[in-house]
Design an enzyme around this catalytic site. Sequence first.
Site, short mmCIF file in Angstrom:
data_model
loop_
_atom_site.label_atom_id
_atom_site.label_comp_id
_atom_site.label_asym_id
_atom_site.label_seq_id
_atom_site.Cartn_x
_atom_site.Cartn_y
_atom_site.Cartn_z
N GLU A 47 0.86 -1.19 0.00
CA GLU A 47 0.00 0.00 0.00
C GLU A 47 0.90 1.24 0.00
OE1 GLU A 47 -2.38 0.54 3.59
OE2 GLU A 47 -3.88 1.70 2.47
N LYS A 122 -9.74 1.73 -2.65
CA LYS A 122 -10.00 1.23 -1.30
C LYS A 122 -11.45 1.51 -0.92
CE LYS A 122 -7.55 1.38 3.16
NZ LYS A 122 -6.36 1.98 3.80
N CYS A 163 -5.64 -3.11 2.43
CA CYS A 163 -5.43 -2.96 3.86
C CYS A 163 -6.70 -3.07 4.71
CB CYS A 163 -4.67 -1.66 4.14
SG CYS A 163 -3.80 -1.74 5.72
#
Length: 284
Positions: A47, A122, A163
């Site tokens: 990331e 994301k 994440c």
Amino acid sequence: MSILRRPLKLALVQLATGADKSANLAHARAKVIEAAKAGANIIVLPECFNSPYGTNYFPKYAEQLSPPDSSESFKALSAVAKETSTYLVGGSIPEIDPSTQKLYNTSLVFSPTGNLLTSHRKLHLFDIDIPGKITFKESEVLSPGDKITVFETEYGKIGLGICYDIRFPELAMTAARKGCFAMIYPGAFNMTTGPLHWSLLARSRAVDNQIYVALCSPARDLSATYHAWGHSMVVNPNGEVLEELEDLEGVAIADLDNDKLEEVRRGIPVTTQRRFDVYKNVAE
Ligand SMILES: NC(=O)CCC(=O)C(=O)O
């Protein structure tokens, strides 16, 4: 049904990153080439691999991804995927959408010919507040994506999250039920939640769905404002950790095959025992 058509080597590049974007891209290229020389077929970066991780950095480092020529990072990732003839999950980078001026945390995936296969914004923004430990609010500057990302490769289908997305089991389950043999998450947990939950979440998503799970972190840099946990890892469909790094830069390579997937699913057949007749709508 999740199927891995043939065995593959998956590499996670736990990259040491700094403030110089061009240097980060050059360094990422060198490590991707190293992983490819070691035989990797699919290579993953962390990331925010081209910038420091922090809400104050995202606007400064954000790139417009369309047209691709306008993005230094897009060009670098595409070129090294082609140069190494590997699938490249290009970690994530801060993206700016020129039409709305909104910022996203976005992962780009390239084919071995350097073509963009897919991109994932994301979905779940990292907004947490643990008093005395860590407060982080991505939503101060970022907007969330709005789709589940699954991409096709010659090995089979793979699901992609970034994440904090790993904390939401619905995402991995949806991807697994669409036939993915693996979930890949570029990520950067921290020194509070990393030791608590990083491995637990990877193993949980793997066991929930009987799929491979890979988490790829930046290396820990104690001079940065955000201290990444590191510990990039690959977990098999039985929840066993196949490969795990510590906090320093490194490349983890794991062998994935369909035999393990089938063996685990035969032994504990939860994928066919689900009671969707009872819990058909979990959003209710
Ligand atoms: N970059 C992130 O999304 C961090 C997520 C994290 O640390 C967590 O605990 O979740």
